[in-house]
Motif scaffolding. Structure first.
Motif, PDB file in Angstrom:
ATOM      1  N   HIS A 117       1.111  -1.674  -0.235  1.00  0.00           N
ATOM      2  CA  HIS A 117      -0.149  -0.109   0.318  1.00  0.00           C
ATOM      3  C   HIS A 117       0.302   0.992  -0.023  1.00  0.00           C
ATOM      4  O   HIS A 117       1.998   0.968   0.364  1.00  0.00           O
ATOM      5  N   LYS A 118       0.577   2.486  -0.630  1.00  0.00           N
ATOM      6  CA  LYS A 118       1.335   3.180  -0.750  1.00  0.00           C
ATOM      7  C   LYS A 118       0.075   4.463  -0.513  1.00  0.00           C
ATOM      8  O   LYS A 118      -0.620   4.799  -1.576  1.00  0.00           O
ATOM      9  N   PRO A 119      -0.273   5.704   0.327  1.00  0.00           N
ATOM     10  CA  PRO A 119       0.972   5.449   1.875  1.00  0.00           C
ATOM     11  C   PRO A 119       0.244   3.894   2.305  1.00  0.00           C
ATOM     12  O   PRO A 119      -0.779   4.061   2.852  1.00  0.00           O
ATOM     13  N   TYR A 120       1.443   3.396   3.108  1.00  0.00           N
ATOM     14  CA  TYR A 120       0.860   2.409   4.116  1.00  0.00           C
ATOM     15  C   TYR A 120       0.709   2.756   6.205  1.00  0.00           C
ATOM     16  O   TYR A 120       1.147   3.626   6.209  1.00  0.00           O
ATOM     17  N   VAL A 121      -0.944   3.495   6.055  1.00  0.00           N
ATOM     18  CA  VAL A 121      -0.999   3.789   6.814  1.00  0.00           C
ATOM     19  C   VAL A 121      -0.852   2.982   8.514  1.00  0.00           C
ATOM     20  O   VAL A 121      -1.548   2.433   7.922  1.00  0.00           O
ATOM     21  N   ILE A 122      -0.789   3.559   8.781  1.00  0.00           N
ATOM     22  CA  ILE A 122      -0.634   3.167  10.742  1.00  0.00           C
ATOM     23  C   ILE A 122      -0.900   3.780  11.957  1.00  0.00           C
ATOM     24  O   ILE A 122      -0.492   5.098  12.314  1.00  0.00           O
ATOM     25  N   MET A 123      -1.991   3.560  12.533  1.00  0.00           N
ATOM     26  CA  MET A 123      -2.353   4.042  13.684  1.00  0.00           C
ATOM     27  C   MET A 123      -1.909   3.243  14.704  1.00  0.00           C
ATOM     28  O   MET A 123      -2.029   2.362  14.842  1.00  0.00           O
ATOM     29  N   VAL A 124      -1.346   4.737  15.527  1.00  0.00           N
ATOM     30  CA  VAL A 124      -0.464   4.400  16.867  1.00  0.00           C
ATOM     31  C   VAL A 124      -2.069   3.638  18.757  1.00  0.00           C
ATOM     32  O   VAL A 124      -1.934   5.570  18.053  1.00  0.00           O
ATOM     33  N   HIS A 239      -3.837   0.797   7.802  1.00  0.00           N
ATOM     34  CA  HIS A 239      -3.720  -1.078   6.703  1.00  0.00           C
ATOM     35  C   HIS A 239      -3.450  -1.811   8.472  1.00  0.00           C
ATOM     36  O   HIS A 239      -3.925  -2.698   8.553  1.00  0.00           O
ATOM     37  N   GLU A 240      -2.587  -0.593   8.986  1.00  0.00           N
ATOM     38  CA  GLU A 240      -2.118  -1.418  10.057  1.00  0.00           C
ATOM     39  C   GLU A 240      -2.652  -0.866  11.758  1.00  0.00           C
ATOM     40  O   GLU A 240      -2.207   0.928  11.598  1.00  0.00           O
ATOM     41  N   ILE A 241      -2.956  -1.304  13.045  1.00  0.00           N
ATOM     42  CA  ILE A 241      -3.741  -0.404  14.008  1.00  0.00           C
ATOM     43  C   ILE A 241      -2.329  -1.149  14.926  1.00  0.00           C
ATOM     44  O   ILE A 241      -2.831  -2.334  15.504  1.00  0.00           O
ATOM     45  N   LEU A 242      -1.611  -0.293  15.336  1.00  0.00           N
ATOM     46  CA  LEU A 242      -0.048  -0.889  16.567  1.00  0.00           C
ATOM     47  C   LEU A 242      -0.823  -0.461  17.738  1.00  0.00           C
ATOM     48  O   LEU A 242      -0.984   0.804  18.519  1.00  0.00           O
TER      49      LEU A 242
END
Length: 320
Positions: A117-124, A239-242
């Motif tokens: 994915h671009k941009p790869y979105v990470i929610m922290v 894409h990611e929930i960290l």
């Protein structure tokens, strides 16, 4: 080079292995002191030793559920092998912990490829004080070192100095930060960050969120709102929930994981501050119980001390 390849390359260095070993020193000292005490005066693994081992694992923050699984596996091995001495216990324990973790969460990190994915979105996400901002900064550093264009979103607009901290990390690492004044709508910051990432051709956008563990409904609503506004720009974001957890809080980290996994779709975990605690056993319990990959562990204060988590390497180091 993908993120996994970069981390793998870095962790194959003696420095990274040494940092992991050093980061687990306090856990190892406490763990093996307890095991030694548990088998004193015994030559074979009997019911008393198994009861003592159960207590050792629980008090090492492995967690009751995972402890019972491990002890049950050892009991079966002892029955199968007929005669197992207490001298064999460490090797047996190591084998069964590795086998349990491999069975319950076999993916580790190998299939993670942010480049899809671009941009790869990470929610922290995570409560205040767990090392969330530091983890974001260190992750941004690793990504930039891998050749990625990274942007940070300062969407924790409620805590005093949270925006300033993200901006300091942005300056230190050399990545852009999208921010609004303190008290702004977090969803608005997240929207601006993702929109900016698309316009700027960034590879990764990392969004910080407020670290308040208030009631579950409020938390769920807030995180859902942030996700919904990002999806106006990128339909499948984040894409990611960290979820970032502080390993030094032991069982409290497991409780936080329970709350956050119920409130939002957490699909990655980071465990920080392993170097400052004897409660590193919590990594085993969390990895087993939640079936969510522990992707990163913090083993020191240096900017490069955020490591890719590998179950085998972790357990090998723990029993070294």
């Amino acid at each position: 080079m993908g993120l996994f390849d970069f981390f793998k390359k870095k962790q194959e260095t003696p420095e990274a292995q040494e940092a992991l070993n050093k980061g687990l020193e306090k856990t190892k000292e406490g763990f093996f002191a307890k095991i030694t005490k548990a088998v004193v005066g015994k030559s074979t693994i009997d019911d008393d030793v198994l009861d003592n081992l159960e207590e050792v694992l629980v008090t090492s923050d492995v967690g009751v559920t995972t402890t019972l699984k491990i002890v049950d596996r050892i009991q079966k091995r002892v029955a199968q092998d007929k005669y197992v001495t207490t001298d064999d216990l460490n090797g047996l324990l190591k084998d069964e912990i590795q086998a349990l973790l491999a069975e319950n969460n076999s993916n580790d990190f190998e299939n993670f490829e942010y480049g899809n994915h671009k941009p790869y979105v990470i929610m922290v996400v995570g409560v205040n004080g767990v090392g969330k901002t530091t983890t974001i900064g260190k992750l941004a550093h690793q990504l930039k070192e891998a050749g990625s264009k990274v942007v940070l979103g300062a969407a924790d607009t409620f805590r005093a100095a949270a925006v300033d901290q993200i901006q300091l990390w942005g300056d230190r690492v050399g990545v852009r930060v999208v921010a609004q004044p303190m008290g702004s709508d977090p969803a608005s910051v997240a929207f601006d960050t993702v929109k900016s990432a698309v316009a700027n051709g960034d590879d990764v956008a990392i969004i910080d969120t407020a670290g308040r563990l208030h009631n579950k409904v409020g938390l769920m609503n807030e995180l859902t709102k942030i996700k919904n506004v990002m999806q106006k720009v990128i339909p499948d974001a984040p894409h990611e929930i960290l979820l970032v957890l502080d390993a030094s809080t032991g069982q409290n980290a497991i409780e936080q994981a329970t709350q956050f996994t119920q409130a939002t779709d957490v699909n990655a975990l980071a465990l920080t501050k392993l170097d400052g605690t004897a409660k590193g056993g919590v990594v085993i319990g969390i990895s087993d119980q939640f079936k969510i990959p522990v992707k990163y562990i913090g083993v020191g204060e240096k900017i490069g001390d955020l490591q890719l988590f590998n179950k085998k390497d972790f357990v090998d180091s723990l029993f070294q």
